[in-house]
Structure formats: structure tokens, C-alpha cells
Enzyme design. Sequence first.
Site, PDB file in Angstrom:
ATOM      1  N   HIS A 117       0.869  -1.178   0.000  1.00 34.07           N
ATOM      2  CA  HIS A 117       0.000   0.000   0.000  1.00 34.07           C
ATOM      3  C   HIS A 117       0.902   1.223   0.000  1.00 34.07           C
ATOM      4  O   HIS A 117       1.765   1.372   0.875  1.00 34.07           O
ATOM      5  CB  HIS A 117      -0.905   0.018   1.229  1.00 34.07           C
ATOM      6  N   ASP A 152     -10.587   5.383  -5.345  1.00 34.13           N
ATOM      7  CA  ASP A 152     -11.701   6.062  -6.009  1.00 34.13           C
ATOM      8  C   ASP A 152     -11.505   6.193  -7.516  1.00 34.13           C
ATOM      9  O   ASP A 152     -12.079   7.081  -8.147  1.00 34.13           O
ATOM     10  CB  ASP A 152     -11.932   7.445  -5.397  1.00 34.13           C
ATOM     11  N   SER A 179       4.457   0.526 -14.940  1.00 35.59           N
ATOM     12  CA  SER A 179       3.353  -0.341 -14.507  1.00 35.59           C
ATOM     13  C   SER A 179       2.521  -0.841 -15.680  1.00 35.59           C
ATOM     14  O   SER A 179       1.284  -0.852 -15.625  1.00 35.59           O
ATOM     15  CB  SER A 179       2.456   0.413 -13.521  1.00 35.59           C
TER      16      SER A 179
END
Length: 431
Positions: A174, A226, A300
Site C-alpha cells: 500500500h 476512487d 506499470s
Amino acid sequence: MIDHALSRFSLLALLCSLHGTASASGFLDDAKTEVLSRNFFLSNDYRTPSPTGKSYKQEWAQGFIGTFTSGYTSGSVGFGIDAHAFLGLKLDGGRGHSGTGLLPVNSSGRSESDYSDAGGAFKLKVSRTTLAFGEMTVETPVFDTSDKRLQPEFATGFLINSREIDNVNLQAGHFTAFKNQDSSSGHGDFYGYGANTEAGGISFLGADLFGDSPVGGSLFASELSDAWHQYYGNLHFRQSGVLLDANLYHTQDTGRAVAGAIDNTAFSLSGKYTFGAHGIMLGWQRIDGDTPFDFVGGDSIYLANSIKYADFNGAGERSWQARYDLDLGVFGIPGLTFMTRYVSGNHIDGTHAPKGGAYNPFDPDSGAYQPQQGAGGKHWERDIDLKYIVQSGAAKDLSVQLSHVSHRANDAQAGDDIDRIYVVVQYPLGF
């Protein structure tokens, strides 16, 4: 600012002294200290004006990347620390040529003469499981910091690696802050092609499976606060000069959907055959959805056609690649390698992206929605790399890489027509 940079540079010497101290005290075992000298020249020649209106960007800079990696204290729970420090110095680059990504740019549009930073992470180890907390590099297919410019990217958070199961590496993390390649500090924001979030962060969980076997793969899932849930799967086969690789991503909006509605699937297939000094690779990639395949973190994206300049990740895009590698060591020049590839993409159509979302925002000046890409978008990229690594002597491990990139696109693809030259000289300084 130079005084501040020199104080950061002194941390490089501190990292080196930690190695000797750690070994003498026994507090840290297997400590390792490295300083990498990286000299980077980057030239961008825009065949059409860039978004900033510049037709030419060029900078030359010198960087020093220091890293200290400790072992762990003895006992059932071992403790350690990893640290890094960076100093970047401008060698050339005026106001009219700034903005290559090598150096920070100030409010007057000039690149800074120097920049620096330092950081680190505490870590602990139990059995074959480690937990790191702090600022670090990350390498997973759903969140991966890159090392493509003068300074590596870094992220702040926690990362767990567990190898309790043979041939399985479990990872969970995280991260709440991100340090870009041309920045001296981390911020709580993560930027993609359209998905920008300034709160929360990114979380992920996954596993690399059977990495030492001919057949292997990985499974990962992530959440950008979100914005989206993203899922990734890989299956690959390696044996006797053959590499077959398949990658699949699926992205779905979640929470407040700050980037708008997303329902996107991206996949790639590639095959490489190596024989003697030669390597030949073919790749195919496809994006299904009304929005681009988006990601945060410079590396990524583990798709076959994500290369030096373009990612070939437009809405609805289909692309193919042909690549050739040559190891000239077979011909009596050990350490010298050559690579060239060509990727072509088409069928791009960004006009169906949800209106009002990040990929099709409303423009108050024109009173209309402005999709990032139009219909019928297409482009191509050609890369040429030549790299030499000194094999012996006082300059052993010094590397010189010359790269040329050409990218051409039509208006609907909305990319730059650009010719880019890289010259990168790296040398690990021994301590």
C-alpha cells in the site's frame, strides 16, 4: 540550492561508511553499498510543435545514485534498513530546451542547476517473509516505479514479500506518496493518462508463480483510490531459446470513479526465438474498451508493445511488433549488443469515452467535449539501441548506451512526431 544539494550528496559518503560500521558492529549482516554514476544526454526533436510549443528539447546531466542495503539482525525477528541518496547536476540545457524529464523545471521555465534527495525504509524479516516500510522502489505488474531517466522513481508505503511456499512469491503493498523521476520530494498524488488521484493511494496483492520452472506466471489485483480496480494475469514458457509470453489486464472503475467510467481489457502475446548470436521476437497487442489502458507508476505496464516512447494503449488499439537482437560477443566483441524494433498501431477510437470523464472532458472554452484521441488513430515507432559493457580492467562494468527513437502519428492518435536520441554512460563506483 547548491548548498542543499551538497548536504544531500554527503549522504552518499554516509551510506558508504555505514557498510564498514555495520560489518564491524554485527548489527547488520550482508550489508551492501553501491554508488552508480549516470551521465545522461537526451535530445527531443519534435517534427510538429510539442504541447508546450517547443520544437526542440535537449538536456545533459550527471547523476549519482547511492544505495545502502543491509542484512538483518539475528533472532526470530530480524531488523534492517535500506537507504538511498541522489544528486543530479545540470551540465547543459537552456530555458528554450528544458522539459526533457532529466531535470526539474522552475517557475520561469528553466531547468534547475541541481537537485537532490534521500530516503529509506525500515524492514523486518520473519522466516522467509519480509516487511519494508518507508520510501522504496517497487516492481509489480500493477504498480512499478521506473528507472528511465537520471533518477529512479520512488514510492512511500509498505511492501510485504513472502516466499514461505516454494516457487511462489507473494507480494502485498500500500503506497500513499510517489516521487517522480525529476522531483526532489514525494507527493500524495498518482498520475496516469487520465486517472489522477491525490488522496488514498494504491494497494495491491499478488503472486509470482513457478519462476524457476519452464512454465510460470503471475496473478495480481490492485486498487487506485476512487479510480479503479485492476487485475493482471501472466503465463509464460521458457525453454531452449524459446520464450512465449501472454499478458492480460482488466480495469474497472470503482468508488467515486474520479477518472470516469472504465471497463477496459488489454492483452498481449509475444514469442521470441534466440539462436546463436541472434534473437527474433514478434508481438501482438490489443486494447478492448472505450478508454485507454491506464496505469500509474512509470513501468506499470507489462504489455509486449509498451516500449521506449509509446505504450500503444489507446482505446480500441491493435498493434504488432517485430524485433531483432544481436549479441556481437559471438563475433569477438564481448559486451557489445544491438537491438532494433518496429511497432505499428491502429484502430484507435477515443470518441466513445464516457463524456465528462478524464478521457473525454468538457472544454468550457469550446463548449464541447474534447476526447483525448479521435477516431481512426494510428502511429508507429522505431527504436535502435547499441550498448557496450566493458568486460575487464579498471573500467570493468562501465556501460555506454546509444539509442535512437522515431515516432510518427496522425492527428487522431494525438501523439508527437518526434526523433529522440539518448546517450547514457553508467559506471558503478566501488567501495
